[in-house]
Design an enzyme around this catalytic site. Structure first.
Site, short mmCIF file in Angstrom:
data_model
loop_
_atom_site.label_atom_id
_atom_site.label_comp_id
_atom_site.label_asym_id
_atom_site.label_seq_id
_atom_site.Cartn_x
_atom_site.Cartn_y
_atom_site.Cartn_z
CG ASP A 197 -26.63 -44.73 -93.18
OD1 ASP A 197 -25.60 -46.18 -93.15
OD2 ASP A 197 -27.18 -43.66 -93.68
CD GLU A 245 -21.82 -40.55 -94.95
OE1 GLU A 245 -22.36 -40.77 -93.43
OE2 GLU A 245 -22.27 -41.63 -95.26
#
Length: 793
Positions: free
Chosen positions: A305, A501
């Site tokens: 990521d 997020e």
């Protein structure tokens, strides 16, 4: 039931054992002998630099195609706010042109191997204006229909490939356990059976069935199961946090979707930012190599990521042999790619990373490229703009939006709206494409999405108004207002502002209304108008007082671009029947109070009413179960672009916001005034009296981007001060600070013992500014007070 283990239980945990995990395998079609022989021959011709290049991925805005000549990278991504040539709202043709430029440059430099291009298409091709935007995963979980999910995957793949993209970082297979987590809406459900079924269906929809020695169809793309593993099980629901759970729970709950995805042939798996019992997934050899590649037989590539490798002990974003040795094949190094390439090359030459590990990583990457037809001559072409926003995809999104709605209350049968009714559609979300689409829509946070971004879509309010008029009724869309016209029914659309997020992490499960929703509903009820509340959110929240105040209450989640799907359920036609009944069921339990994790739900997972299954809902307890004010930060409201919980940022419809970089990735919020309006940071009341007597000031770290044509004011509570002079003397385009003593607000009449509005900044059309931090500080030299505009009493 909480799944977080305590320290004593963890101490008693038996040794790790891959045999606890399911024995699965990628389809044989991914590793067929002909393809493997082809890859072996290709790798024999590759230089070490070309091999290392395959293992590094850069962001499109941090690299130029010409740089691939020296650095033959194998992959490019577009981040949440990325766009071709730094054009955030580029059209499909521009995307195709950029992809082709990188592809041509890579074919000339990296042993003739084209780059792999990936984006986050998490609810449709959400980077691209004009594409089809489906409900976020939580809404899909409410629909409980794997066949529907397969069709969504196929439509998303068609639109992605139509724009030249061949890889999506989806599906998310998290199983959220604590809904304070800001990514909860990316999980389908707390039901592992739904997650497992959807993992298979979405993988097959995106990729199709893999066939040995044959590339995938041109309208298919590679999927990426993420985030391996337990991103939805972190302690306290903290994004990128630590899942402190035993291995049995890890396997039973959080790995539920991975075995079906692997068996369906998912071509990549993304490592999680989060940790398991203190070890970050990006550096966990046991999980990535022993379990995923070993026991589970995954033969595709493991991708990292966004600079996740840089969080490992002893690593930086430009130097991390640990992550490759743990089993990561492709590091996502968006802006750190050049340094990571150079250091990885040094480590391989020094033996810190073995050639066997490099060859394994490169082989896995080339397998994916082979399946995508990128190793063929000519490579499979993915560019058919006619597939973007295709009519059949829009119809599907409309169907899915309808099937995702969950009816929680319908007292008196106020729904569906009767033919001939006079209807007011109001509330902050009534005509707001950003609120109904949520994060990951055009931009990472999705805050500045507008209806103009999706001309083939329709906001919820406009869609309902059209349906009401078609049934012979009258409709007015008055976002955020009570309206003046007489009405039989009001549909109040409200809920969470967009986030993605960690920006969505919360301290509890209380919905904190910022736009006067309670007062709006009470005013409508006082006029004798029936009220239907349509709640837009990325998770179930404690909202019982507003449910009690409403005649009907619908959990609409984040339904996407096709508001017509909502109208299809809420509004009856001339025959008195709606196009669809409510079929959605809760994908997570609904909280009875603001505490999390939920112990005693108000409604269980799977609950949902319908027109065919009606039931009256009595008064609900309104106590939040915790002291909401105790969770408030008294002196920090926004820090490096993030609004600190439980404070929330609200915008008038006149103001457009987007995330921008000042000194780090998206560490500020930029605001543009399209008309006279305001922004505000509100929350539960806190006491600031001692701060005022202690020499504190409200301090903004900000930048004026466009000078105002009229007055600019700053308010705390009901006291408003004129800061126009300070704004006009601030250098345009330069970061600076503005400090206004709290005592000035007290003199202007603010009740500092009970402050619910930490700041409210109002300005005229044309003003632009970027805000990085808003907090209370103690300046060494206290500035004078600005002029008072108004006083509260």
């Amino acid at each position: 039931m909480t799944l977080v283990a305590n320290d004593a239980a963890m101490a008693a945990e038996p040794a790790l054992d891959p045999q606890r995990w399911p024995a699965t395998a990628s389809p044989a079609a991914l590793t067929d002998p002909a393809t493997e022989a082809r890859i072996t021959a290709l790798m024999a011709r590759m230089t070490l630099r070309q091999k290392i290049g395959q293992m590094i991925q850069a962001d499109l805005n941090a690299i130029k195609p010409s740089e691939l000549k020296r650095y033959p990278l194998g992959s490019i991504l577009a981040g949440g706010n990325g766009g071709p040539y730094n054009i955030e709202r580029a059209d499909g043709a521009t995307w195709v042109r950029l992809v082709n430029e990188f592809r041509a440059a890579s074919a000339r430099s990296g042993a003739g191997i084209p780059i792999l291009f990936g984006v986050d298409a998490v609810h449709g091709h959400s980077n691209l204006p004009g594409a089809t935007i489906f409900p976020h995963n939580i809404g899909l979980g409410a629909a409980r229909d794997p066949d529907l999910i397969g069709r969504i995957g196929a439509a998303t793949a068609a639109e992605l490939s139509g724009g030249g993209i061949d890889w999506t970082f989806a599906p998310t297979l998290a199983v959220p356990q604590d809904l304070r987590w800001g990514r909860s809406y990316e999980g389908f459900s707390a039901d592992t059976g739904i997650t497992a079924a959807y993992a298979r269906a979405l993988t097959l929809g995106l990729q199709g069935v893999l066939v040995g020695a044959q590339p995938m169809a041109a309208d298919k793309v590679a999927g990426s199961a993420k985030h391996f593993v337990a991103d939805g099980g972190t302690d306290g629901g903290k994004d990128q946090g630590d899942a402190r759970i035993d291995e049995a729970t890890l396997v039973r709950v959080h790995a539920a979707g991975y075995a079906p995805a692997v068996e369906a042939g998912v071509l990549s798996v993304m490592a999680s930012f989060s940790s398991w019992n203190g070890t970050k997934a990006h550096g966990n050899r046991y999980l990535l190599t022993d379990v995923l590649k070993g026991r589970m037989g995954f033969a595709g590539l493991v991708v990292g990521d966004w600079n996740g490798h840089g969080q490992l002990p002893g690593c930086t974003v430009t130097d991390c042999p640990l992550t490759f040795n743990a089993g990561l094949d492709l590091a996502m190094a968006p802006d750190s790619w050049k340094g990571l390439f150079d250091s990885t090359l040094r480590h391989v030459k020094a033996g810190t990373i073995s050639m066997a590990r490099v060859d394994d990583a490169v082989r896995r990457i080339l397998r994916v490229k082979a399946k995508l037809g990128l190793l063929d001559t000519p490579a499979t072409a993915r560019a058919d703009l006619s597939r973007i926003g295709a009519a059949e995809h829009l119809d599907l999104a409309r169907e899915v939006a309808a099937k995702s709605l969950v009816l929680l209350k319908n007292n008196g049968g106020v729904l569906p709206i009767k033919p001939g009714a006079r209807v007011l559609i109001t509330g902050p979300g009534a005509d707001d494409m950003a609120m109904q689409s949520g994060g990951w829509t055009v931009t990472w946070q999705g805050t500045d999405t507008t209806a103009a971004d999706f001309p083939k879509g329709q906001t919820i309010g406009r869609a309902i108004a059209d349906a009401v008029r078609a049934a012979g009724g009258q409709a007015e869309v008055a976002a955020g207002k009570a309206g003046d016209a007489p009405a039989d029914v009001a549909i109040v659309v409200f809920g969470e502002q967009p986030y993605a997020e960690f920006q969505g992490d919360m301290p509890d499960l209380a919905f904190r209304a910022l736009s006067g929703e309670a007062e709006l509903i009470a005013g409508l009820k006082a006029r004798g108008i029936k009220v239907v509340s349509l709640f837009l959110s990325g998770r179930p929240l404690f909202v019982s007082p507003l449910i009690n105040a409403s005649d009907a209450f619908v959990a609409a989640w984040l339904p996407g671009s096709q508001g017509q799907g909502v109208a299809d359920v809420l509004v009856a036609g001339r025959d008195g029947r709606s196009v669809r009944d409510f079929t959605g069921r809760l994908p997570f339990a609904w909280p009875a109070d603001a505490r999390s994790p939920i112990s005693q739900p108000l409604w269980p997972l799977g609950h949902g009413l319908s027109y065919a299954n009606a039931a009256e809902v009595g008064p609900l307890p309104e106590a939040p179960g915790i002291d909401l004010a105790a969770t408030a930060s008294e002196d920090v409201y926004m820090l490096r672009g993030k609004v600190m919980a439980p404070w929330r940022l609200g915008l008038d419809s006149a103001v457009v916001m987007k995330a921008v970089d000042v000194s780090a990735q998206e560490d500020a919020r930029q605001f543009r005034w399209n008309a006279t309006g305001a922004i505000a940071i509100d929350g539960p009341p806190v006491g600031l009296t001692r701060h005022a007597t202690g020499g504190f000031a409200l301090t903004l770290e900000w930048r004026v981007d466009a000078a105002p044509a009229g007055p600019v004011t700053l308010a705390i509570g009901s006291a408003t001060l004129d800061i126009t002079a300070a704004v006009k003397t601030a250098p345009v385009g330069e970061i600076g600070s503005l400090a206004v003593p709290l005592g000035c607000f007290a003199k202007a009449g603010a009740d500092l013992a009970h402050v619910g509005t930490a700041l409210r900044l109002a300005a005229p059309k044309g003003f632009g500014m970027t805000l990085r931090t808003a907090r209370l500080t103690q300046p060494a030299n206290m500035p004078p007070c600005p002029a008072t505009v108004s006083s509260g009493h």
